[in-house]
Design a protein around this motif. Sequence first.
Motif: not given
Length: 209
Positions: A12, A14-15, A190-192, A204-206, A208
Amino acid sequence: MTLVHIWQPDEEPELGTILENVWHLLGVGLRNRKHGFHLPVVATSTPDEGPDVRKVVLRGVDRAHRLLRFHSDARSSKIRQIEQNPRVAFAFYDAAEETQVRIQAQAKVHRSDDAANAAWQGTRLFSRRCYLAEGAPGSPNELPTSGLPNVFSDRNPTEEESRAGRANFAIVLSEIRRLDWLYLCHQGHRSARFTWDEAGKLTSTWVQP
């Protein structure tokens, strides 16, 4: 760099990499009129008229100040709506990148300051012709019409002729406050989310999908 090229199902990103990619895609959309990010949807609202949406041409991206720029006829309803309520939202989507970006921003209309003057100077005569329409966008007419004077129906104005349209020209600069990124992937989307506070601090955050 595109996300399609850097995405690895077993690794995955990184943000920070995601955000870098978003700025990259915005830059591509600014330069390439065939890219999906070139024509974002912009939503505005007013207490009386409720939500309103339309596509605009992405005319500027200022990463340092988190600004997006588009141009508009100063007589249009979206300019009136933004002046009443400066909170706007953008939606970008590019099918080839399988990427959607939604942005919440604080917009400001510029009509006659240095920013608007510089944008006007950088506008082609073909584009300036739009601002020579005799009526405001949305004005009712008995017959289909472009609103342009007949003399410009089949040609661009000269530099001197185009000056009459300057009074009808405005730009909108929108400061990004929140950015939601969505990548469509057959292994699972995937969503952020990226949020900036009043001082410009980034969170910043992941999230759903």
